[in-house]
Scaffold this active site. Structure first.
Site, PDB file in Angstrom:
ATOM      1  N   HIS A   1      -4.680   9.303  15.454  1.00  0.00           N
ATOM      2  CA  HIS A   1      -5.123   7.911  15.586  1.00  0.00           C
ATOM      3  C   HIS A   1      -4.828   7.397  16.991  1.00  0.00           C
ATOM      4  CE1 HIS A   1      -4.305   8.819  11.370  1.00  0.00           C
ATOM      5  NE2 HIS A   1      -5.185   7.886  11.058  1.00  0.00           N
TER       6      HIS A   1
ATOM      7  N   HIS B   1     -10.152   4.269  15.492  1.00  0.00           N
ATOM      8  CA  HIS B   1      -8.973   4.224  14.618  1.00  0.00           C
ATOM      9  C   HIS B   1      -8.370   5.608  14.361  1.00  0.00           C
ATOM     10  CE1 HIS B   1      -6.459   3.608  11.072  1.00  0.00           C
ATOM     11  NE2 HIS B   1      -7.101   4.637  10.559  1.00  0.00           N
TER      12      HIS B   1
ATOM     13  N   GLU C   1       9.392  -5.481  -7.812  1.00  0.00           N
ATOM     14  CA  GLU C   1       9.950  -4.132  -7.914  1.00  0.00           C
ATOM     15  C   GLU C   1       9.622  -3.284  -6.687  1.00  0.00           C
ATOM     16  OE1 GLU C   1       8.034  -5.546 -10.221  1.00  0.00           O
ATOM     17  OE2 GLU C   1       9.329  -5.807 -11.973  1.00  0.00           O
TER      18      GLU C   1
ATOM     19  N   HIS D   1       5.595  -1.970 -22.699  1.00  0.00           N
ATOM     20  CA  HIS D   1       6.950  -1.877 -22.156  1.00  0.00           C
ATOM     21  C   HIS D   1       7.640  -0.550 -22.464  1.00  0.00           C
ATOM     22  CE1 HIS D   1       6.334  -6.015 -21.269  1.00  0.00           C
ATOM     23  NE2 HIS D   1       7.602  -6.275 -21.005  1.00  0.00           N
TER      24      HIS D   1
HETATM   25  C1  LIG Z   1      -0.935   2.651   1.224  1.00  0.00           C
HETATM   26  C2  LIG Z   1      -1.952   3.238   2.155  1.00  0.00           C
HETATM   27  N1  LIG Z   1      -3.249   3.172   1.820  1.00  0.00           N
HETATM   28  C3  LIG Z   1      -4.178   3.732   2.617  1.00  0.00           C
HETATM   29  C4  LIG Z   1      -3.829   4.367   3.762  1.00  0.00           C
HETATM   30  C5  LIG Z   1      -4.881   5.033   4.636  1.00  0.00           C
HETATM   31  N2  LIG Z   1      -5.042   4.244   5.872  1.00  0.00           N
HETATM   32  C6  LIG Z   1      -4.462   4.599   7.008  1.00  0.00           C
HETATM   33  S1  LIG Z   1      -4.677   3.461   8.215  1.00  0.00           S
HETATM   34  C7  LIG Z   1      -5.587   2.483   7.203  1.00  0.00           C
HETATM   35  C8  LIG Z   1      -6.093   1.137   7.618  1.00  0.00           C
HETATM   36  C9  LIG Z   1      -6.310   1.009   9.030  1.00  0.00           C
HETATM   37  O1  LIG Z   1      -6.409  -0.321   9.415  1.00  0.00           O
HETATM   38  P1  LIG Z   1      -5.227  -1.053  10.145  1.00  0.00           P
HETATM   39  O2  LIG Z   1      -4.072  -1.136   9.258  1.00  0.00           O
HETATM   40  O3  LIG Z   1      -5.767  -2.332  10.649  1.00  0.00           O
HETATM   41  O4  LIG Z   1      -4.846  -0.108  11.318  1.00  0.00           O
HETATM   42  P2  LIG Z   1      -5.621   0.043  12.697  1.00  0.00           P
HETATM   43  O5  LIG Z   1      -7.027   0.436  12.367  1.00  0.00           O
HETATM   44  O6  LIG Z   1      -5.550  -1.261  13.365  1.00  0.00           O
HETATM   45  O7  LIG Z   1      -4.883   1.116  13.390  1.00  0.00           O
HETATM   46  C10 LIG Z   1      -5.726   3.061   5.954  1.00  0.00           C
HETATM   47  C11 LIG Z   1      -6.496   2.467   4.828  1.00  0.00           C
HETATM   48  C12 LIG Z   1      -2.461   4.406   4.082  1.00  0.00           C
HETATM   49  N3  LIG Z   1      -2.008   5.003   5.182  1.00  0.00           N
HETATM   50  N4  LIG Z   1      -1.554   3.816   3.283  1.00  0.00           N
END
Ligand SMILES: Cc1ncc(C[n+]2csc(CCOP(=O)(O)OP(=O)(O)O)c2C)c(N)n1
Length: 680
Positions: free
Chosen positions: A43, A277, A426, A488
């Site tokens: 990334h 990204h 939780e 539960h």
């Molecule tokens: C709990 C979780 N769900 C999904 C992902 C997969 N994932 C990695 S980055 C991302 C989203 C990217 O958007 P952002 O948080 O705005 O990061 P940016 O593009 O700005 O680097 C996702 C869905 C993850 N790492 N963790």
């Protein structure tokens, strides 16, 4: 020609401060885009965008010593958006942690110090494992909690625990519920030394955040009780500095600085797009980006020499900061020798001498008690000599028996309190507990009903992955909770918790086993322990008749052997089903069948025993029947294909528990018939 002319300033013998700042910032951008390109995965966009923020934090604001990443009073830093790991690796390499340029070049490769997402214990300077979005926010909050608690307990004049906790999070982090839970908790607690940055770049994987996200995050955090500021452009170092200074000045609220940035900053075709990204920019685009950013060399992984010198100053600065703290600590120690020794003990993770003598012994006089009640008695008995044990529940203190009587609550008005009220959060509790443990000096416990372990499972998994010493108290552990019904009543939870690598599950059969379970939970330091406890009362097991409960330390032990010769069958049970197994054993004896009853409170511990011990408990060739009020999934390993696993592979129901046990066949008669069938 244009390019050559524009880069001239990099080579001039004296750079202005602004030029030097830019060269330092661009170093992160270059390392990030080149490392991702070389790995052909990763990334690049967010590290490129947030380079100015990391530069500002790691060289101007954070107190940290790259030559000693374990300095107790260092500032903690959490990159919650772990996918942007090259931002952190770049900053660690550039400031001079034990991370080489070759390590950077080996990004995402087998055995390298630079895995895809930051992993605790793997890379010097990485304070927690991040990647599952939102968790890091909770971890940072847990670290700030631990800092506030230790400061309240130990600081005199001079203060010795006095550091900030910083985090960076992304759109994904602030969308995740776990971050919201933890942030609400942090705001309520007014954790003033916690400073977070939200990278408001409007881009996630699927495109613009407008696709799905219309929150006013600033207002939301203000509503949680945070101090919120906005910085319109992450490249504006003056504005960043000012916001950070203000965030430090506000000490009665956690701070969130919402920073606008451009993902893939500098890339002519990919900046501000989702393409920047999670994929390499591509060789052509990298060339164009470097030219656009006026990087003086196209050589991969190029860092301007002056920039490296500038970054590396942090080694001296950090060593000086730690040196000054060492002196402060020496002064403190002279004036407060006992406190200092206690703090040193806690930071070293050692336990006080004599604490085990406080573990209660249960006798017939205690009568039949639920294991949750026994757990509460154990906790309260040992609490005076295990002051580092702090925790609470997600609004179930009375039901989970997790209050330390007479101890104050941890609250904004009293960070010295030991009883935590995590609220009905939780998942936030799990993430905060991880941060507390990672900080050091405290051993967190957190409680809820076993069914709601599902609500915190991602944090439990990370505790296991990070080898963190946290203790879960999970009560109401089966259909034995009765009338509340199937919503539960845990079914698959025992098996799914056991399925997590490095997770230790202990389901004690009586009060004595519960005391042993706590002993293990406090001394097992390489991963989390879940104590799985009943709501309903359990029969008192007379240990002058049955084997001693110390057998719990081996995970499984012969509780009651067959009389009159070697066993024809072994009945294995855990927790509340031990009583059923013992009744079946009696009936079988009357029928002339020699049955051994094995108590197996922890499959994980039993697996760690040597072959000879395991053979002594479960002899080869002797058929086995197991009984546990939960899914049978984890049992076939022990009973084999010729054995029978009695359990529940369907949901429960709402009724008094005695009726449920009867209706669902968790009875001595069922055990007897199963034994009869396997022995025949
Ligand atoms: C709990 C979780 N769900 C999904 C992902 C997969 N994932 C990695 S980055 C991302 C989203 C990217 O958007 P952002 O948080 O705005 O990061 P940016 O593009 O700005 O680097 C996702 C869905 C993850 N790492 N963790």
């Amino acid at each position: 020609m244009l390019y050559a002319a524009s880069v001239l300033f990099y080579f001039s013998s004296v750079m202005t401060q602004a030029e030097l700042d830019l060269a330092c910032i661009d170093a992160i951008r270059v390392l990030s885009m080149d490392a991702v390109q070389q790995a052909d995965s990763g990334h690049p966009g967010t590290p490129m965008a947030l380079a100015p923020l990391a530069y500002t934090l790691f060289t101007k604001h954070m107190r940290h010593n790259p030559t000693d990443p374990k300095w107790a009073n260092r500032d903690r830093f959490v990159l919650s958006c772990g996918h942007a790991s090259m931002l952190l690796y770049s900053a660690l390499y550039l400031t001079g942690y034990d991370l080489s340029l070759d390590d950077i070049k080996a990004f995402r490769q087998w055995g390298s110090k630079t895995p895809g997402h930051p992993e605790y214990g793997h890379t010097p300077g990485v304070e927690t494992t991040t990647g599952p979005l939102g968790q890091g926010v909770g971890n940072a909050i847990g670290m700030a909690v631990a800092e506030a608690h230790l400061a309240a307990l130990f600081n005199k004049t001079p203060a010795v625990i006095d550091h900030h906790t910083w985090f960076i999070c992304s759109d994904g982090d602030v969308m995740e519920g776990v971050a919201a839970e933890a942030a609400s908790f942090a705001g309520h607690l007014k954790l003033g030394k916690l400073i977070g940055f939200y990278d408001d770049n409007n881009i996630t994987i699927e495109g613009d955040t407008s696709l799905t996200f219309g929150d006013d995050t600033g207002k939301r955090f203000e509503a949680y009780g945070w101090h919120v500021q906005h910085v319109a452009d992450v490249n504006d170092l003056t504005a960043l500095d000012a916001a950070i200074a203000e965030a430090k000045r506000v000490t009665d609220k956690p701070s969130l600085v919402i920073v606008k940035s451009h993902i893939g900053y500098g890339s002519p075709h990919k900046q501000d797009t989702a393409e920047a990204h999670g994929a390499p920019l591509g060789a052509d685009e990298i060339k164009l980006t470097k030219e656009n950013l006026k990087i003086p060399s196209l050589e991969p992984f190029y860092v301007a020499p002056d920039a490296l010198v500038c970054w590396r100053k942090q080694r001296d600065v950090g060593a000086k900061q730690q040196g000054e703290w060492n002196e402060t600590f020496a002064t403190y120690k002279k004036a407060n020798p006992e406190l200092a020794a206690e703090l040193e003990r806690r930071l070293a993770g050692k336990m006080q001498d004599g604490w085990e003598a406080l573990l209660p012994t249960f006798t017939a006089q205690n009568g039949n008690i639920a294991s949750r009640a026994a757990s509460g008695m154990v906790l309260n008995a040992i609490a005076p000599k295990v002051p580092e044990l702090i925790g609470g529940s997600a609004d179930l203190a009375g039901s989970t028996n997790t209050i330390i009587k007479g101890a104050p609550s941890f609250a904004a008005e009293n960070y010295a309190g030991r009883n935590f009220h995590f609220g009905i959060r939780e998942h936030g509790m799990g993430a905060v507990m991880n941060g507390m443990a990672l900080h050091g000096g405290v051993t967190p416990y957190g409680a809820t009903f076993l069914i709601f372990s599902d609500y915190m499972r991602p944090s439990v998994r990370l505790a296991s992955l990070m080898h963190q010493h946290v203790i879960y108290v999970y009560t109401h552990d089966s259909i034995g909770l009765g009338e509340d019904g199937p919503t539960h009543q845990p079914i698959e939870q025992l098996s799914t918790l056991r399925a997590i690598p490095n997770m230790m599950v202990i389901r004690p059969a009586d009060a004595s086993e519960t005391a042993e379970a706590w002993r293990i939970a406090l001394t097992h330091r390489t991963g989390p322990v879940a104590l799985v406890l009943t709501r309903q009362k359990l029969d008192f097991l007379d240990r002058s008749v049955y084997a001693p409960a110390s057998g719990v330390t081996k995970g499984a032990y012969v509780l009651s052997d067959s009389a009159n010769g070697a066993p024809q069958v072994v009945v294995i049970a855990t927790g509340s089903e031990i009583g059923i197994a013992l009744k079946a054993q009696k009936t079988l004896a009357e029928q002339g069948v020699r049955a051994r009853v094995v108590s197996m409170p922890s499959m994980e511990l039993f697996e760690q025993q040597d072959e000879a011990y395991r053979e002594s408990v479960l002899p080869k060739g002797v058929k086995r029947v197991s009984i546990e009020a939960g899914a049978t999934m984890s049992w076939y390993k022990w009973v084999g294909h010729e054995g029978v696993a009695i359990g529940l592979d369907h949901f429960g129901a709402s009724a008094p528990y005695q009726e449920l046990y009867k209706q669902f066949g968790l009875t001595p008669d069922h055990v007897v018939s199963a034994v009869t069938s396997v022995v025949a």
